[in-house]
Design an enzyme around this catalytic site. Structure first.
Site, PDB file in Angstrom:
ATOM      1  N   SER A 139       0.877  -1.188   0.000  1.00 12.48           N
ATOM      2  CA  SER A 139       0.000   0.000   0.000  1.00 12.48           C
ATOM      3  C   SER A 139       0.903   1.225   0.000  1.00 12.48           C
ATOM      4  O   SER A 139       2.083   1.131   0.374  1.00 12.48           O
ATOM      5  CB  SER A 139      -0.860  -0.001   1.262  1.00 12.48           C
ATOM      6  OG  SER A 139      -1.513   1.234   1.420  1.00 12.48           O
ATOM      7  N   TYR A 152      -2.127  -0.235  10.669  1.00 13.08           N
ATOM      8  CA  TYR A 152      -2.194  -0.643   9.254  1.00 13.08           C
ATOM      9  C   TYR A 152      -0.888  -0.275   8.546  1.00 13.08           C
ATOM     10  O   TYR A 152      -0.302  -1.097   7.836  1.00 13.08           O
ATOM     11  CB  TYR A 152      -3.397   0.018   8.582  1.00 13.08           C
ATOM     12  CG  TYR A 152      -3.567  -0.345   7.121  1.00 13.08           C
ATOM     13  CD1 TYR A 152      -3.999  -1.608   6.749  1.00 13.08           C
ATOM     14  CD2 TYR A 152      -3.284   0.575   6.111  1.00 13.08           C
ATOM     15  CE1 TYR A 152      -4.156  -1.952   5.409  1.00 13.08           C
ATOM     16  CE2 TYR A 152      -3.439   0.244   4.771  1.00 13.08           C
ATOM     17  CZ  TYR A 152      -3.881  -1.018   4.423  1.00 13.08           C
ATOM     18  OH  TYR A 152      -4.028  -1.353   3.090  1.00 13.08           O
TER      19      TYR A 152
HETATM   20  P1  NDP Z   1     -11.076  -6.236  -0.425  1.00 16.05           P
HETATM   21  O1  NDP Z   1     -11.629  -6.084   0.946  1.00 16.05           O
HETATM   22  O2  NDP Z   1     -11.978  -6.110  -1.587  1.00 16.05           O
HETATM   23  O3  NDP Z   1     -10.293  -7.611  -0.547  1.00 16.05           O
HETATM   24  C1  NDP Z   1      -9.572  -8.161   0.532  1.00 16.05           C
HETATM   25  C2  NDP Z   1      -9.421  -9.643   0.270  1.00 16.05           C
HETATM   26  O4  NDP Z   1      -8.671 -10.214   1.345  1.00 16.05           O
HETATM   27  C3  NDP Z   1     -10.757 -10.369   0.204  1.00 16.05           C
HETATM   28  O5  NDP Z   1     -10.777 -11.194  -0.925  1.00 16.05           O
HETATM   29  C4  NDP Z   1     -10.780 -11.198   1.480  1.00 16.05           C
HETATM   30  O6  NDP Z   1     -11.430 -12.443   1.229  1.00 16.05           O
HETATM   31  C5  NDP Z   1      -9.299 -11.434   1.708  1.00 16.05           C
HETATM   32  N1  NDP Z   1      -8.997 -11.794   3.076  1.00 16.05           N
HETATM   33  C6  NDP Z   1      -9.169 -11.063   4.203  1.00 16.05           C
HETATM   34  N2  NDP Z   1      -8.826 -11.789   5.280  1.00 16.05           N
HETATM   35  C7  NDP Z   1      -8.426 -12.999   4.814  1.00 16.05           C
HETATM   36  C8  NDP Z   1      -7.961 -14.185   5.435  1.00 16.05           C
HETATM   37  N3  NDP Z   1      -7.822 -14.280   6.769  1.00 16.05           N
HETATM   38  N4  NDP Z   1      -7.635 -15.234   4.649  1.00 16.05           N
HETATM   39  C9  NDP Z   1      -7.783 -15.158   3.315  1.00 16.05           C
HETATM   40  N5  NDP Z   1      -8.220 -14.069   2.663  1.00 16.05           N
HETATM   41  C10 NDP Z   1      -8.534 -13.003   3.419  1.00 16.05           C
HETATM   42  O7  NDP Z   1      -9.912  -5.149  -0.498  1.00 16.05           O
HETATM   43  P2  NDP Z   1      -8.773  -4.847  -1.615  1.00 16.05           P
HETATM   44  O8  NDP Z   1      -8.983  -5.623  -2.831  1.00 16.05           O
HETATM   45  O9  NDP Z   1      -8.676  -3.392  -1.681  1.00 16.05           O
HETATM   46  O10 NDP Z   1      -7.477  -5.363  -0.830  1.00 16.05           O
HETATM   47  C11 NDP Z   1      -6.474  -6.151  -1.437  1.00 16.05           C
HETATM   48  C12 NDP Z   1      -5.118  -5.693  -0.941  1.00 16.05           C
HETATM   49  O11 NDP Z   1      -4.865  -4.363  -1.407  1.00 16.05           O
HETATM   50  C13 NDP Z   1      -4.998  -5.629   0.592  1.00 16.05           C
HETATM   51  O12 NDP Z   1      -3.745  -6.165   0.979  1.00 16.05           O
HETATM   52  C14 NDP Z   1      -5.041  -4.134   0.880  1.00 16.05           C
HETATM   53  O13 NDP Z   1      -4.368  -3.802   2.070  1.00 16.05           O
HETATM   54  C15 NDP Z   1      -4.350  -3.584  -0.348  1.00 16.05           C
HETATM   55  N6  NDP Z   1      -4.614  -2.173  -0.612  1.00 16.05           N
HETATM   56  C16 NDP Z   1      -5.886  -1.732  -0.932  1.00 16.05           C
HETATM   57  C17 NDP Z   1      -6.116  -0.390  -1.118  1.00 16.05           C
HETATM   58  C18 NDP Z   1      -7.473   0.159  -1.382  1.00 16.05           C
HETATM   59  O14 NDP Z   1      -7.643   1.397  -1.359  1.00 16.05           O
HETATM   60  N7  NDP Z   1      -8.485  -0.655  -1.666  1.00 16.05           N
HETATM   61  C19 NDP Z   1      -5.026   0.591  -1.063  1.00 16.05           C
HETATM   62  C20 NDP Z   1      -3.755   0.021  -0.750  1.00 16.05           C
HETATM   63  C21 NDP Z   1      -3.568  -1.312  -0.544  1.00 16.05           C
HETATM   64  P3  NDP Z   1     -12.375 -13.220   2.250  1.00 16.05           P
HETATM   65  O15 NDP Z   1     -13.031 -12.203   3.143  1.00 16.05           O
HETATM   66  O16 NDP Z   1     -13.345 -13.922   1.346  1.00 16.05           O
HETATM   67  O17 NDP Z   1     -11.472 -14.167   2.972  1.00 16.05           O
END
Ligand code: NDP
Length: 241
Positions: A139, A152
């Site tokens: 991020s 975070y």
């Molecule tokens: P989402 O919330 O859409 O996706 C997050 C994903 O992580 C989901 O598919 C969720 O799946 C999965 N997840 C969470 N906990 C677990 C777990 N314990 N085991 C397996 N899977 C898990 O958010 P984003 O797509 O935005 O996030 C993706 C990445 O991008 C993250 O690392 C986030 O920190 C990073 N990011 C996002 C930004 C933004 O503005 N959106 C900015 C900067 C970085 P499920 O709940 O089905 O397990």
């Protein structure tokens, strides 16, 4: 997209947002995709849509045994693993003074231990095959610190350090850090502070769509074996963050 054809790429957090968009971005290039997350209904629907080159398995990245089983299942399905996209993450923001110990722990478990569990599951295979690529989705929070995001940001700074350590320790394994700015996804849906949840809606007014990050992942994957894209920051043109 010749460089990803027939390569097996594992994506965590593929049930929504950036992980889902990455699967959609890579599928037309002929990669074998293996998708992991906890919401298996979403994974199975996505895999069905993407076709026979997409598989999936329930995955909790905080559980080392679950990650090992996920990687084993991918290898059983496709015979080999070429790349892991450690994308799963959570962001329940709060000021430190709120003392939300459970949320701090969840961020550390998913965002740091989740990445380490992934590295642990693939690294023996990658060293044995003298090839492999770990892409960690960090991020802009890996590069700065803002109030309410201390923990975070701490987790994402850790991911940046771990990625650089992986790169330095291995000559035959590529390590890439992708750092998105604000992206319109479900991230932060678990913010328990109502004022901060409202702020998030405001931040997201100027945001990327997840396909922008997926294209950066594809760019890193498409390079020849001797070329390692170390780090990419992708922000919306119109926003400071
Ligand atoms: P989402 O919330 O859409 O996706 C997050 C994903 O992580 C989901 O598919 C969720 O799946 C999965 N997840 C969470 N906990 C677990 C777990 N314990 N085991 C397996 N899977 C898990 O958010 P984003 O797509 O935005 O996030 C993706 C990445 O991008 C993250 O690392 C986030 O920190 C990073 N990011 C996002 C930004 C933004 O503005 N959106 C900015 C900067 C970085 P499920 O709940 O089905 O397990």
């Amino acid at each position: 997209m010749a460089q990803i054809r027939n390569r097996t790429i594992l994506i965590t957090g593929a049930s929504s947002g950036i992980g889902e968009a990455t699967a959609r971005e890579l599928a037309p290039g002929g990669a074998n995709l293996f998708l992991g997350a906890r919401r298996t209904d979403r994974l199975s629907a996505l895999a069905e849509e993407l076709g026979e080159r997409a598989g999936w398995c329930a995955l909790d990245v905080t559980d080392a045994a679950s990650f090992d089983a996920f990687v084993d299942a991918a290898e059983e399905r496709f015979g080999r693993i070429d790349a892991l996209v450690n994308n799963a993450g959570v962001m329940p923001l709060s000021p430190l003074v709120s003392i939300k110990r459970d949320e701090w722990k969840r961020m550390i478990d998913v965002n740091i231990h989740g990445v380490l569990n992934g590295i642990a599951s693939v690294l023996p295979r990658f060293t044995a095959q003298h090839d492999g690529h770990v892409i960690n989705v960090a991020s802009i929070a890996a590069h700065l610190v803002v109030p309410t995001a201390a923990v975070y940001c701490g987790t994402k700074h850790a991911v940046r350090a771990i990625t650089e350590g992986l790169r330095l320790e291995h000559d035959e394994i590529r390590a890439t850090l992708i750092s998105p700015g604000v992206v319109a996804t479900e991230l932060g849906h678990d913010i328990s502070d109502p004022a901060l949840a409202a702020d998030l809606i405001e931040w997201r007014r100027k945001s990327l769509t997840p396909d922008a990050i997926a294209r950066a992942v594809r760019f890193a994957l498409e390079q020849p074996a001797g070329v390692d894209i170390n780090e990419v920051i992708v922000r919306p043109t119109a926003a400071g963050m």
